[in-house]
Design a protein around this motif. Structure first.
Motif, mmCIF file in Angstrom:
data_model
loop_
_atom_site.group_PDB
_atom_site.id
_atom_site.type_symbol
_atom_site.label_atom_id
_atom_site.label_comp_id
_atom_site.label_asym_id
_atom_site.label_seq_id
_atom_site.Cartn_x
_atom_site.Cartn_y
_atom_site.Cartn_z
ATOM 1 N N UNK B 48 0.843 -1.201 0.000
ATOM 2 C CA UNK B 48 0.000 0.000 0.000
ATOM 3 C C UNK B 48 0.872 1.242 0.000
ATOM 4 N N UNK B 49 0.526 2.175 -0.849
ATOM 5 C CA UNK B 49 1.220 3.468 -0.866
ATOM 6 C C UNK B 49 0.415 4.459 -0.048
ATOM 7 N N UNK B 57 0.092 8.383 5.823
ATOM 8 C CA UNK B 57 1.539 8.175 5.817
ATOM 9 C C UNK B 57 2.105 8.437 7.219
ATOM 10 N N UNK B 58 1.606 9.489 7.868
ATOM 11 C CA UNK B 58 2.092 9.804 9.213
ATOM 12 C C UNK B 58 1.717 8.699 10.204
ATOM 13 N N UNK B 60 1.321 5.638 9.587
ATOM 14 C CA UNK B 60 2.075 4.416 9.298
ATOM 15 C C UNK B 60 3.540 4.705 8.996
ATOM 16 N N UNK B 61 4.054 5.804 9.520
ATOM 17 C CA UNK B 61 5.435 6.206 9.195
ATOM 18 C C UNK B 61 6.421 5.084 9.489
ATOM 19 N N UNK B 62 7.276 4.819 8.522
ATOM 20 C CA UNK B 62 8.315 3.808 8.702
ATOM 21 C C UNK B 62 7.851 2.376 8.553
ATOM 22 N N UNK B 63 6.573 2.184 8.195
ATOM 23 C CA UNK B 63 6.062 0.808 8.073
ATOM 24 C C UNK B 63 5.776 0.473 6.616
ATOM 25 N N UNK B 64 6.019 -0.769 6.265
ATOM 26 C CA UNK B 64 5.579 -1.270 4.966
ATOM 27 C C UNK B 64 4.262 -2.003 5.215
#
Lengths: 335, 268
Positions: B48-49, B57-58, B60-64
Protein backbone atom coordinates in the motif's frame (compact mmCIF):
# COMPACT_ATOMS: atom_id res chain seq x y z
CA UNK A 1 1.46 44.42 2.92
CA UNK A 2 -1.09 43.77 5.60
CA UNK A 3 -1.80 46.80 7.80
CA UNK A 4 -3.68 47.27 11.04
CA UNK A 5 -6.57 48.97 9.31
CA UNK A 6 -7.16 46.39 6.65
CA UNK A 7 -6.79 43.64 9.22
CA UNK A 8 -9.69 45.18 11.10
CA UNK A 9 -11.64 45.51 7.91
CA UNK A 10 -11.08 41.90 7.04
CA UNK A 11 -12.22 40.75 10.44
CA UNK A 12 -15.28 43.01 10.67
CA UNK A 13 -16.47 42.44 7.15
CA UNK A 14 -16.27 38.71 7.22
CA UNK A 15 -18.26 37.08 9.97
CA UNK A 16 -16.61 33.87 9.49
CA UNK A 17 -15.73 30.63 11.17
CA UNK A 18 -13.90 31.15 14.42
CA UNK A 19 -10.93 29.10 13.39
CA UNK A 20 -10.33 31.02 10.21
CA UNK A 21 -10.81 34.36 11.96
CA UNK A 22 -8.24 33.30 14.48
CA UNK A 23 -5.91 32.45 11.67
CA UNK A 24 -6.33 35.85 10.03
CA UNK A 25 -5.79 37.54 13.39
CA UNK A 26 -2.66 35.55 13.93
CA UNK A 27 -1.31 36.44 10.54
CA UNK A 28 -2.20 40.11 11.01
CA UNK A 29 -0.55 40.33 14.40
CA UNK A 30 2.58 38.67 13.17
CA UNK A 31 2.67 40.83 10.09
CA UNK A 32 2.05 44.16 11.82
CA UNK A 33 4.45 43.59 14.64
CA UNK A 34 7.00 42.11 12.29
CA UNK A 35 9.48 41.62 15.09
CA UNK A 36 11.56 38.56 15.79
CA UNK A 37 10.02 38.19 19.25
CA UNK A 38 6.55 38.03 17.73
CA UNK A 39 7.40 35.08 15.63
CA UNK A 40 8.78 32.81 18.25
CA UNK A 41 6.97 29.91 16.71
CA UNK A 42 8.44 30.61 13.36
CA UNK A 43 11.81 31.09 14.92
CA UNK A 44 11.57 27.59 16.30
CA UNK A 45 11.02 26.32 12.79
CA UNK A 46 14.01 25.50 10.72
CA UNK A 47 15.07 27.57 7.79
CA UNK A 48 13.28 26.05 4.84
CA UNK A 49 15.32 24.32 2.22
CA UNK A 50 15.67 26.03 -1.09
CA UNK A 51 13.29 24.46 -3.51
CA UNK A 52 14.52 25.85 -6.75
CA UNK A 53 14.00 22.58 -8.54
CA UNK A 54 10.23 22.86 -8.18
CA UNK A 55 9.47 25.79 -10.40
CA UNK A 56 8.80 23.82 -13.54
CA UNK A 57 5.62 22.32 -12.09
CA UNK A 58 3.03 21.10 -12.66
CA UNK A 59 4.30 17.99 -14.26
CA UNK A 60 2.28 15.60 -16.28
CA UNK A 61 1.34 12.61 -14.16
CA UNK A 62 3.45 9.62 -15.05
CA UNK A 63 2.67 5.98 -14.51
CA UNK A 64 5.11 4.39 -12.13
CA UNK A 65 7.36 1.78 -13.73
CA UNK A 66 10.20 0.45 -11.57
CA UNK A 67 11.64 -1.56 -14.46
CA UNK A 68 12.72 1.72 -16.03
CA UNK A 69 15.00 2.31 -13.01
CA UNK A 70 17.02 -0.86 -13.57
CA UNK A 71 20.68 -0.05 -14.03
CA UNK A 72 20.08 3.61 -13.32
CA UNK A 73 22.86 3.86 -10.72
CA UNK A 74 25.40 3.39 -13.51
CA UNK A 75 23.87 6.07 -15.73
CA UNK A 76 24.72 9.44 -14.17
CA UNK A 77 22.64 11.64 -16.47
CA UNK A 78 19.54 9.44 -16.30
CA UNK A 79 19.96 9.10 -12.55
CA UNK A 80 20.10 12.85 -12.02
CA UNK A 81 17.07 13.35 -14.22
CA UNK A 82 15.07 10.72 -12.34
CA UNK A 83 16.08 12.02 -8.91
CA UNK A 84 15.09 15.58 -9.73
CA UNK A 85 11.74 14.25 -10.97
CA UNK A 86 10.68 13.32 -7.43
CA UNK A 87 9.54 16.71 -6.10
CA UNK A 88 7.83 15.29 -3.06
CA UNK A 89 11.07 14.05 -1.51
CA UNK A 90 13.58 16.65 -2.75
CA UNK A 91 14.16 17.96 0.78
CA UNK A 92 14.04 14.57 2.47
CA UNK A 93 16.93 12.50 3.78
CA UNK A 94 16.39 8.97 5.05
CA UNK A 95 18.06 6.49 7.31
CA UNK A 96 18.17 2.98 5.86
CA UNK A 97 18.46 0.03 8.24
CA UNK A 98 19.10 -3.65 7.66
CA UNK A 99 19.86 -6.79 9.64
CA UNK A 100 19.48 -6.57 13.39
CA UNK A 101 19.33 -2.76 13.24
CA UNK A 102 16.20 -3.10 11.13
CA UNK A 103 14.64 -5.44 13.67
CA UNK A 104 15.53 -3.47 16.76
CA UNK A 105 15.09 0.13 15.65
CA UNK A 106 11.45 0.81 14.88
CA UNK A 107 11.75 4.53 15.43
CA UNK A 108 14.95 6.42 14.61
CA UNK A 109 15.26 8.41 17.80
CA UNK A 110 18.57 10.20 18.49
CA UNK A 111 19.21 7.81 21.39
CA UNK A 112 18.70 4.76 19.18
CA UNK A 113 21.10 6.10 16.54
CA UNK A 114 23.75 7.72 18.71
CA UNK A 115 26.20 4.80 18.82
CA UNK A 116 25.05 2.90 15.75
CA UNK A 117 27.69 2.59 13.00
CA UNK A 118 26.16 4.62 10.17
CA UNK A 119 27.61 5.03 6.70
CA UNK A 120 27.15 8.30 4.84
CA UNK A 121 28.44 9.86 1.66
CA UNK A 122 31.07 12.42 2.52
CA UNK A 123 29.26 15.56 1.40
CA UNK A 124 28.12 18.70 3.25
CA UNK A 125 24.42 17.82 3.44
CA UNK A 126 24.82 14.41 5.07
CA UNK A 127 27.71 15.60 7.23
CA UNK A 128 25.42 18.30 8.51
CA UNK A 129 22.75 15.73 9.39
CA UNK A 130 25.30 13.64 11.26
CA UNK A 131 26.24 16.70 13.26
CA UNK A 132 22.62 17.70 13.92
CA UNK A 133 21.84 14.24 15.25
CA UNK A 134 25.07 14.00 17.26
CA UNK A 135 25.99 10.71 15.64
CA UNK A 136 29.13 9.26 17.18
CA UNK A 137 29.97 6.39 14.87
CA UNK A 138 29.87 7.75 11.33
CA UNK A 139 31.71 6.08 8.48
CA UNK A 140 32.16 8.29 5.46
CA UNK A 141 32.56 7.08 1.90
CA UNK A 142 33.59 9.46 -0.86
CA UNK A 143 31.01 10.83 -3.28
CA UNK A 144 31.54 8.94 -6.48
CA UNK A 145 29.91 9.04 -9.88
CA UNK A 146 30.90 5.41 -10.39
CA UNK A 147 29.05 4.35 -7.25
CA UNK A 148 26.65 7.16 -6.35
CA UNK A 149 24.83 5.17 -3.67
CA UNK A 150 27.70 3.22 -2.10
CA UNK A 151 26.12 3.22 1.40
CA UNK A 152 23.09 1.41 -0.03
CA UNK A 153 25.37 -1.14 -1.70
CA UNK A 154 27.06 -1.70 1.64
CA UNK A 155 23.71 -2.03 3.42
CA UNK A 156 22.68 -4.61 0.83
CA UNK A 157 25.89 -6.60 1.20
CA UNK A 158 25.77 -6.53 4.99
CA UNK A 159 28.96 -4.48 5.28
CA UNK A 160 26.96 -1.97 7.30
CA UNK A 161 23.52 -2.03 8.87
CA UNK A 162 22.71 1.65 8.62
CA UNK A 163 23.14 4.46 6.13
CA UNK A 164 21.87 7.99 5.68
CA UNK A 165 21.19 9.18 2.15
CA UNK A 166 19.16 11.69 0.21
CA UNK A 167 15.66 10.21 -0.10
CA UNK A 168 15.35 10.04 -3.91
CA UNK A 169 18.81 8.47 -4.17
CA UNK A 170 17.91 5.85 -1.56
CA UNK A 171 14.68 5.07 -3.43
CA UNK A 172 16.47 4.70 -6.75
CA UNK A 173 19.13 2.50 -5.19
CA UNK A 174 16.54 0.35 -3.45
CA UNK A 175 14.84 -0.34 -6.76
CA UNK A 176 18.05 -0.88 -8.70
CA UNK A 177 19.65 -3.11 -6.08
CA UNK A 178 16.42 -4.95 -5.22
CA UNK A 179 16.82 -4.51 -1.47
CA UNK A 180 13.10 -4.12 -0.62
CA UNK A 181 12.49 -6.73 2.07
CA UNK A 182 15.98 -6.48 3.53
CA UNK A 183 15.65 -2.88 4.68
CA UNK A 184 13.51 -0.38 6.50
CA UNK A 185 13.60 3.32 5.79
CA UNK A 186 12.65 6.41 7.81
CA UNK A 187 12.76 10.07 7.01
CA UNK A 188 15.24 11.84 9.20
CA UNK A 189 15.98 15.42 10.19
CA UNK A 190 14.45 18.63 8.92
CA UNK A 191 14.15 19.63 5.25
CA UNK A 192 17.52 20.05 3.61
CA UNK A 193 18.71 20.91 0.15
CA UNK A 194 19.51 18.05 -2.22
CA UNK A 195 23.20 17.12 -2.53
CA UNK A 196 25.01 19.81 -4.46
CA UNK A 197 26.05 17.32 -7.14
CA UNK A 198 22.39 17.00 -8.12
CA UNK A 199 21.63 20.71 -8.08
CA UNK A 200 20.63 22.48 -11.23
CA UNK A 201 18.63 21.32 -14.19
CA UNK A 202 14.90 21.13 -14.45
CA UNK A 203 12.79 18.33 -13.08
CA UNK A 204 11.15 15.93 -15.45
CA UNK A 205 8.45 13.46 -14.54
CA UNK A 206 9.47 10.02 -15.73
CA UNK A 207 8.14 6.53 -15.01
CA UNK A 208 11.31 5.87 -13.01
CA UNK A 209 10.87 9.07 -10.99
CA UNK A 210 7.28 8.05 -10.24
CA UNK A 211 8.52 4.62 -9.19
CA UNK A 212 11.06 6.21 -6.83
CA UNK A 213 8.30 8.29 -5.21
CA UNK A 214 6.18 5.16 -4.90
CA UNK A 215 9.07 3.26 -3.38
CA UNK A 216 9.64 5.88 -0.70
CA UNK A 217 5.89 6.06 -0.05
CA UNK A 218 5.71 2.31 0.39
CA UNK A 219 8.40 2.40 3.08
CA UNK A 220 6.36 5.00 4.99
CA UNK A 221 8.88 7.76 4.36
CA UNK A 222 7.44 11.14 5.34
CA UNK A 223 8.34 14.18 3.27
CA UNK A 224 10.72 16.11 5.55
CA UNK A 225 8.42 19.14 5.53
CA UNK A 226 5.95 17.13 7.61
CA UNK A 227 8.52 16.70 10.37
CA UNK A 228 8.46 20.41 11.19
CA UNK A 229 5.65 22.91 11.71
CA UNK A 230 4.59 25.38 9.07
CA UNK A 231 6.95 28.31 8.91
CA UNK A 232 4.40 31.07 9.31
CA UNK A 233 6.94 33.82 9.01
CA UNK A 234 8.12 32.70 5.60
CA UNK A 235 4.50 32.59 4.44
CA UNK A 236 3.92 36.25 5.23
CA UNK A 237 6.16 37.30 2.40
CA UNK A 238 4.21 35.31 -0.11
CA UNK A 239 2.63 37.59 -2.70
CA UNK A 240 -0.84 36.81 -3.94
CA UNK A 241 -0.35 35.17 -7.31
CA UNK A 242 -1.19 37.30 -10.30
CA UNK A 243 -4.21 35.67 -11.83
CA UNK A 244 -4.03 34.23 -15.30
CA UNK A 245 -6.32 31.80 -17.05
CA UNK A 246 -3.29 29.84 -18.16
CA UNK A 247 -2.28 29.26 -14.54
CA UNK A 248 -5.87 28.48 -13.60
CA UNK A 249 -5.91 25.76 -16.24
CA UNK A 250 -2.62 24.38 -14.94
CA UNK A 251 -4.14 24.46 -11.49
CA UNK A 252 -7.05 22.42 -12.74
CA UNK A 253 -4.64 19.61 -13.62
CA UNK A 254 -2.99 19.69 -10.20
CA UNK A 255 -6.37 19.86 -8.46
CA UNK A 256 -7.53 16.73 -10.24
CA UNK A 257 -4.30 14.91 -9.40
CA UNK A 258 -4.10 15.82 -5.73
CA UNK A 259 -7.30 17.39 -4.38
CA UNK A 260 -10.15 15.74 -6.26
CA UNK A 261 -9.83 12.52 -4.27
CA UNK A 262 -11.31 14.28 -1.23
CA UNK A 263 -12.95 17.38 -2.69
CA UNK A 264 -14.46 15.66 -5.72
CA UNK A 265 -13.77 16.47 -9.35
CA UNK A 266 -16.04 19.53 -9.23
CA UNK A 267 -14.82 21.03 -5.91
CA UNK A 268 -18.38 21.43 -4.65
CA UNK A 269 -19.96 19.98 -1.53
CA UNK A 270 -20.70 16.27 -1.62
CA UNK A 271 -21.90 14.46 1.54
CA UNK A 272 -19.71 11.53 0.59
CA UNK A 273 -16.56 13.62 0.53
CA UNK A 274 -14.81 16.49 2.32
CA UNK A 275 -17.32 18.62 4.25
CA UNK A 276 -16.65 21.88 2.46
CA UNK A 277 -17.71 23.60 -0.73
CA UNK A 278 -14.47 24.97 -2.07
CA UNK A 279 -16.14 27.23 -4.62
CA UNK A 280 -17.90 29.05 -1.80
CA UNK A 281 -15.11 29.00 0.75
CA UNK A 282 -12.46 30.22 -1.68
CA UNK A 283 -14.27 33.57 -1.88
CA UNK A 284 -13.59 34.10 1.82
CA UNK A 285 -9.89 33.43 1.57
CA UNK A 286 -7.00 35.62 0.74
CA UNK A 287 -4.19 33.59 -0.76
CA UNK A 288 -2.18 33.49 2.44
CA UNK A 289 -5.05 31.92 4.38
CA UNK A 290 -5.65 29.39 1.63
CA UNK A 291 -1.98 28.51 1.54
CA UNK A 292 -1.81 28.13 5.30
CA UNK A 293 -4.68 25.66 5.32
CA UNK A 294 -3.30 23.67 2.39
CA UNK A 295 0.12 23.42 4.04
CA UNK A 296 -1.12 22.78 7.56
CA UNK A 297 -4.30 20.82 6.85
CA UNK A 298 -7.48 21.03 8.91
CA UNK A 299 -7.40 18.23 11.40
CA UNK A 300 -10.99 18.81 12.56
CA UNK A 301 -12.22 18.24 9.03
CA UNK A 302 -9.89 15.39 8.19
CA UNK A 303 -7.71 17.35 5.79
CA UNK A 304 -4.06 16.28 5.77
CA UNK A 305 -1.22 18.78 5.74
CA UNK A 306 0.04 18.96 2.18
CA UNK A 307 3.37 20.67 2.76
CA UNK A 308 5.91 18.49 1.09
CA UNK A 309 3.26 16.87 -1.07
CA UNK A 310 2.45 20.11 -2.90
CA UNK A 311 4.99 22.70 -3.91
CA UNK A 312 4.50 26.44 -3.39
CA UNK A 313 3.91 26.85 -7.10
CA UNK A 314 1.30 24.12 -7.16
CA UNK A 315 -0.61 25.69 -4.27
CA UNK A 316 -0.68 29.00 -6.15
CA UNK A 317 -1.97 27.28 -9.28
CA UNK A 318 -4.73 25.48 -7.39
CA UNK A 319 -5.77 28.76 -5.79
CA UNK A 320 -6.09 30.36 -9.19
CA UNK A 321 -8.07 27.42 -10.48
CA UNK A 322 -10.56 27.68 -7.61
CA UNK A 323 -10.85 31.45 -7.98
CA UNK A 324 -11.54 30.98 -11.67
CA UNK A 325 -14.15 28.34 -10.94
CA UNK A 326 -15.83 30.44 -8.26
CA UNK A 327 -16.10 33.33 -10.72
CA UNK A 328 -17.38 31.05 -13.47
CA UNK A 329 -14.37 31.78 -15.63
CA UNK A 330 -13.59 28.12 -16.04
CA UNK A 331 -15.83 25.19 -16.74
CA UNK A 332 -16.17 22.50 -14.12
CA UNK A 333 -14.71 19.07 -13.93
CA UNK A 334 -11.63 17.10 -14.81
CA UNK A 335 -9.47 18.36 -17.59
CA UNK B 1 -43.35 -30.54 56.21
CA UNK B 2 -45.87 -29.24 53.73
CA UNK B 3 -43.36 -26.54 52.84
CA UNK B 4 -40.76 -29.19 52.00
CA UNK B 5 -43.28 -31.07 49.87
CA UNK B 6 -44.18 -27.89 48.02
CA UNK B 7 -40.52 -27.18 47.34
CA UNK B 8 -39.95 -30.67 45.96
CA UNK B 9 -42.98 -30.36 43.70
CA UNK B 10 -41.86 -26.95 42.49
CA UNK B 11 -38.32 -28.18 41.82
CA UNK B 12 -39.67 -31.18 39.92
CA UNK B 13 -41.86 -28.89 37.85
CA UNK B 14 -38.90 -26.70 36.87
CA UNK B 15 -36.77 -29.73 36.12
CA UNK B 16 -39.47 -31.14 33.79
CA UNK B 17 -39.95 -27.73 32.20
CA UNK B 18 -36.28 -27.35 31.46
CA UNK B 19 -36.16 -30.82 29.94
CA UNK B 20 -38.99 -29.92 27.60
CA UNK B 21 -37.36 -26.65 26.55
CA UNK B 22 -33.57 -26.40 26.69
CA UNK B 23 -32.94 -30.12 26.91
CA UNK B 24 -34.19 -31.17 23.47
CA UNK B 25 -32.63 -28.13 21.74
CA UNK B 26 -29.19 -28.89 23.14
CA UNK B 27 -29.45 -32.52 22.21
CA UNK B 28 -30.55 -31.65 18.67
CA UNK B 29 -27.72 -29.32 17.82
CA UNK B 30 -24.07 -29.83 17.12
CA UNK B 31 -20.90 -27.99 16.34
CA UNK B 32 -19.34 -27.59 12.95
CA UNK B 33 -15.63 -26.93 12.84
CA UNK B 34 -13.04 -27.18 10.19
CA UNK B 35 -10.21 -25.59 8.30
CA UNK B 36 -10.05 -23.70 5.04
CA UNK B 37 -7.01 -24.70 3.01
CA UNK B 38 -5.31 -23.02 0.11
CA UNK B 39 -3.02 -25.42 -1.72
CA UNK B 40 -1.48 -22.89 -4.08
CA UNK B 41 1.12 -20.40 -3.04
CA UNK B 42 -0.59 -17.05 -3.54
CA UNK B 43 0.96 -14.05 -5.20
CA UNK B 44 2.32 -11.51 -2.73
CA UNK B 45 -0.25 -9.07 -1.45
CA UNK B 46 0.00 -5.58 -2.93
CA UNK B 47 2.03 -3.02 -1.05
CA UNK B 48 0.00 0.00 0.00
CA UNK B 49 1.22 3.47 -0.87
CA UNK B 50 -0.01 5.39 2.14
CA UNK B 51 1.58 8.53 0.72
CA UNK B 52 -1.59 9.13 -1.25
CA UNK B 53 -2.84 10.68 2.02
CA UNK B 54 -0.16 12.34 4.18
CA UNK B 55 -2.26 11.64 7.27
CA UNK B 56 -2.18 7.92 6.49
CA UNK B 57 1.54 8.17 5.82
CA UNK B 58 2.09 9.80 9.21
CA UNK B 59 0.04 7.16 10.98
CA UNK B 60 2.08 4.42 9.30
CA UNK B 61 5.44 6.21 9.19
CA UNK B 62 8.32 3.81 8.70
CA UNK B 63 6.06 0.81 8.07
CA UNK B 64 5.58 -1.27 4.97
CA UNK B 65 1.87 -2.05 4.93
CA UNK B 66 0.39 -4.65 2.63
CA UNK B 67 -3.18 -5.27 1.61
CA UNK B 68 -4.40 -8.42 3.32
CA UNK B 69 -6.14 -9.86 0.30
CA UNK B 70 -4.88 -13.43 0.75
CA UNK B 71 -3.68 -14.39 4.22
CA UNK B 72 -2.30 -17.93 4.21
CA UNK B 73 -0.60 -19.56 7.17
CA UNK B 74 2.61 -21.55 6.81
CA UNK B 75 0.66 -24.81 6.79
CA UNK B 76 -1.78 -23.62 4.12
CA UNK B 77 -4.67 -22.36 6.27
CA UNK B 78 -6.60 -19.55 4.61
CA UNK B 79 -7.82 -16.66 6.77
CA UNK B 80 -10.69 -14.25 6.18
CA UNK B 81 -13.08 -16.76 4.69
CA UNK B 82 -16.78 -16.25 5.39
CA UNK B 83 -18.37 -19.56 6.45
CA UNK B 84 -22.15 -19.92 6.60
CA UNK B 85 -24.66 -22.68 7.22
CA UNK B 86 -26.98 -21.61 4.44
CA UNK B 87 -29.65 -24.26 5.08
CA UNK B 88 -30.17 -23.28 8.72
CA UNK B 89 -33.50 -21.93 9.98
CA UNK B 90 -33.91 -18.18 9.67
CA UNK B 91 -34.00 -15.77 12.57
CA UNK B 92 -33.31 -12.15 13.32
CA UNK B 93 -30.42 -10.95 15.43
CA UNK B 94 -29.73 -7.99 17.66
CA UNK B 95 -26.77 -5.90 18.76
CA UNK B 96 -24.11 -4.46 16.55
CA UNK B 97 -21.00 -5.36 14.61
CA UNK B 98 -18.10 -2.96 14.23
CA UNK B 99 -16.21 -2.02 11.10
CA UNK B 100 -13.29 0.04 12.37
CA UNK B 101 -11.28 2.36 10.15
CA UNK B 102 -7.92 2.50 11.87
CA UNK B 103 -4.48 3.16 10.46
CA UNK B 104 -6.20 3.74 7.10
CA UNK B 105 -7.22 0.09 7.00
CA UNK B 106 -10.45 -1.77 7.74
CA UNK B 107 -10.51 -3.87 10.91
CA UNK B 108 -11.71 -6.45 10.28
CA UNK B 109 -11.85 -6.43 6.52
CA UNK B 110 -14.25 -9.39 6.39
CA UNK B 111 -17.25 -9.28 8.72
CA UNK B 112 -20.15 -11.65 9.37
CA UNK B 113 -23.45 -10.24 10.62
CA UNK B 114 -27.09 -11.18 11.07
CA UNK B 115 -30.12 -9.37 9.74
CA UNK B 116 -31.52 -7.32 12.62
CA UNK B 117 -28.11 -6.24 13.80
CA UNK B 118 -26.59 -2.82 13.21
CA UNK B 119 -23.38 -2.24 11.33
CA UNK B 120 -21.37 0.46 13.07
CA UNK B 121 -18.72 2.04 10.88
CA UNK B 122 -16.30 4.00 13.03
CA UNK B 123 -13.51 6.32 12.01
CA UNK B 124 -10.58 5.96 14.39
CA UNK B 125 -8.24 8.00 12.20
CA UNK B 126 -7.75 11.75 12.21
CA UNK B 127 -8.27 11.86 8.51
CA UNK B 128 -11.18 11.90 6.11
CA UNK B 129 -12.63 8.50 5.31
CA UNK B 130 -15.58 7.70 3.14
CA UNK B 131 -17.64 4.56 3.57
CA UNK B 132 -19.35 3.51 0.38
CA UNK B 133 -21.55 0.45 -0.17
CA UNK B 134 -21.01 -0.98 -3.62
CA UNK B 135 -24.19 -3.00 -3.88
CA UNK B 136 -25.60 -3.82 -7.32
CA UNK B 137 -28.87 -4.93 -5.70
CA UNK B 138 -29.26 -1.46 -4.10
CA UNK B 139 -30.26 -2.95 -0.75
CA UNK B 140 -27.53 -0.86 0.83
CA UNK B 141 -26.77 2.54 -0.63
CA UNK B 142 -24.76 4.38 2.02
CA UNK B 143 -21.97 6.61 0.74
CA UNK B 144 -20.92 8.83 3.59
CA UNK B 145 -17.97 11.00 4.54
CA UNK B 146 -16.45 10.68 8.00
CA UNK B 147 -14.06 13.61 8.31
CA UNK B 148 -12.96 13.23 11.91
CA UNK B 149 -11.95 10.61 14.42
CA UNK B 150 -14.75 9.20 16.53
CA UNK B 151 -17.49 9.53 13.95
CA UNK B 152 -19.79 6.51 13.67
CA UNK B 153 -22.20 5.63 10.91
CA UNK B 154 -24.91 3.19 12.02
CA UNK B 155 -26.45 1.07 9.32
CA UNK B 156 -29.42 -1.16 10.22
CA UNK B 157 -28.94 -4.49 8.51
CA UNK B 158 -32.41 -5.16 7.15
CA UNK B 159 -31.68 -7.46 4.25
CA UNK B 160 -29.41 -10.41 3.70
CA UNK B 161 -26.50 -9.81 1.34
CA UNK B 162 -23.60 -12.14 0.68
CA UNK B 163 -21.27 -10.33 0.30
CA UNK B 164 -21.82 -6.61 0.74
CA UNK B 165 -18.80 -4.82 -0.66
CA UNK B 166 -17.75 -1.60 1.05
CA UNK B 167 -14.89 0.67 0.13
CA UNK B 168 -13.37 4.06 0.84
CA UNK B 169 -13.45 6.34 -2.17
CA UNK B 170 -10.54 8.32 -0.79
CA UNK B 171 -8.16 5.45 -0.01
CA UNK B 172 -8.51 2.93 -2.82
CA UNK B 173 -6.76 0.15 -0.92
CA UNK B 174 -9.48 0.15 1.75
CA UNK B 175 -11.98 -2.46 0.72
CA UNK B 176 -14.06 -4.78 2.88
CA UNK B 177 -16.85 -7.33 2.69
CA UNK B 178 -19.75 -8.02 5.01
CA UNK B 179 -21.68 -11.27 4.91
CA UNK B 180 -25.21 -10.44 6.09
CA UNK B 181 -27.39 -13.49 6.63
CA UNK B 182 -30.74 -14.43 8.14
CA UNK B 183 -29.40 -16.70 10.86
CA UNK B 184 -26.65 -16.81 13.48
CA UNK B 185 -24.78 -19.76 12.00
CA UNK B 186 -21.66 -18.20 10.54
CA UNK B 187 -17.98 -17.63 11.19
CA UNK B 188 -14.87 -16.08 9.70
CA UNK B 189 -11.80 -18.30 9.42
CA UNK B 190 -8.94 -17.23 11.66
CA UNK B 191 -5.26 -16.73 10.78
CA UNK B 192 -4.74 -20.49 10.64
CA UNK B 193 -7.82 -21.08 8.47
CA UNK B 194 -9.84 -22.60 11.31
CA UNK B 195 -13.48 -21.87 12.11
CA UNK B 196 -16.13 -23.10 14.54
CA UNK B 197 -19.91 -22.68 14.41
CA UNK B 198 -21.83 -23.83 17.47
CA UNK B 199 -25.46 -24.82 18.10
CA UNK B 200 -26.14 -25.76 14.50
CA UNK B 201 -29.38 -27.78 14.10
CA UNK B 202 -28.56 -31.46 13.70
CA UNK B 203 -29.09 -33.17 10.38
CA UNK B 204 -28.04 -32.44 6.83
CA UNK B 205 -26.79 -28.88 6.44
CA UNK B 206 -25.32 -26.97 3.55
CA UNK B 207 -22.14 -25.07 4.30
CA UNK B 208 -21.10 -22.27 2.00
CA UNK B 209 -17.76 -20.51 2.21
CA UNK B 210 -16.62 -17.41 0.40
CA UNK B 211 -13.27 -15.78 -0.11
CA UNK B 212 -12.61 -12.39 -1.67
CA UNK B 213 -10.23 -13.75 -4.28
CA UNK B 214 -11.22 -17.38 -4.65
CA UNK B 215 -15.00 -17.05 -4.39
CA UNK B 216 -17.55 -19.59 -3.10
CA UNK B 217 -17.37 -23.31 -2.30
CA UNK B 218 -20.19 -25.49 -0.98
CA UNK B 219 -20.45 -28.77 0.92
CA UNK B 220 -23.24 -30.70 2.58
CA UNK B 221 -22.55 -32.23 5.98
CA UNK B 222 -24.45 -34.32 8.46
CA UNK B 223 -24.36 -32.44 11.75
CA UNK B 224 -24.28 -34.84 14.67
CA UNK B 225 -26.55 -33.99 17.55
CA UNK B 226 -24.54 -33.17 20.65
CA UNK B 227 -21.27 -33.72 18.84
CA UNK B 228 -18.79 -32.01 16.62
CA UNK B 229 -18.66 -32.40 12.88
CA UNK B 230 -15.52 -31.59 10.97
CA UNK B 231 -15.66 -30.13 7.50
CA UNK B 232 -12.66 -28.83 5.60
CA UNK B 233 -12.64 -26.81 2.40
CA UNK B 234 -9.79 -26.62 -0.04
CA UNK B 235 -9.13 -23.90 -2.57
CA UNK B 236 -6.67 -24.77 -5.31
CA UNK B 237 -6.02 -21.16 -6.21
CA UNK B 238 -7.70 -21.46 -9.60
CA UNK B 239 -11.16 -20.44 -8.40
CA UNK B 240 -12.74 -17.09 -9.16
CA UNK B 241 -15.00 -14.97 -6.99
CA UNK B 242 -18.68 -14.59 -7.71
CA UNK B 243 -18.62 -11.10 -6.30
CA UNK B 244 -16.20 -8.84 -8.04
CA UNK B 245 -14.22 -6.36 -6.00
CA UNK B 246 -14.70 -3.94 -8.84
CA UNK B 247 -17.85 -2.31 -10.08
CA UNK B 248 -20.68 -4.70 -10.93
CA UNK B 249 -20.92 -6.06 -14.41
CA UNK B 250 -23.78 -4.41 -16.22
CA UNK B 251 -25.53 -5.55 -19.33
CA UNK B 252 -25.56 -2.99 -22.08
CA UNK B 253 -27.07 -2.99 -25.52
CA UNK B 254 -24.78 -1.71 -28.20
CA UNK B 255 -26.66 0.10 -30.95
CA UNK B 256 -26.11 -1.16 -34.47
CA UNK B 257 -23.31 0.63 -36.25
CA UNK B 258 -21.52 1.64 -33.06
CA UNK B 259 -17.79 1.33 -33.44
CA UNK B 260 -16.59 3.07 -30.30
CA UNK B 261 -17.78 2.96 -26.71
CA UNK B 262 -16.82 5.64 -24.23
CA UNK B 263 -17.12 4.89 -20.55
CA UNK B 264 -17.37 7.65 -17.99
CA UNK B 265 -17.92 7.87 -14.27
CA UNK B 266 -21.40 8.84 -13.08
CA UNK B 267 -21.87 12.55 -13.22
CA UNK B 268 -19.58 13.11 -16.12
Amino acid sequence: MVTKSNCREIILRKRWLTSVTSLVLLICVVSVLSQPAAVAAAGASPVPAKTSGFSALPQEAQASDPTTCKGILSQPAALKNALLGVPKYQSTYVIVLSGSAKDTITSPTPAALADLPIEIIDQPETNSIAEDLHLKNVQRVPASEASPAQPMVDVGSGKTQAAILWGPLAGAADIDLGLEDKISMFSIDRPKDPPAIYAGGGSTATPCAAAIADDLDSFGVLPAELLVPVNLRSMLNTPTPIFSMQNAEKGQVVFQQVCARCHGPYAVHDPALAPVDLLKSIRRFQFIGFKYIVMNGRSQKGMPPLRGTLTQDQIALIYQYLVARSKHLLTAGPK
Amino acid sequence: MSLQRSSIILASFFACFSLFTAGPVLSQTGTISGTIHLTATPRPNPLIRMGADPNCLKINAGKRVFEEVVVRSSDGGLANVFVHVSSAPKSSGSGSVLLDQKGCMYHPMIIAAQVGQTLEVRNDDSTLHNIHAVDPSKKYTFDQAQPSAGMVLSVPLKDPEVMLHVKCNIHPWMTGFIGIVNDPFYAISDDTGKFTIKNVPAGKQTIEVWHEVYGPLTQTVDVKAGGSTNVDFTYTGNEHPSTSKNLPIQEITIPAGTNTLTFASPGQ
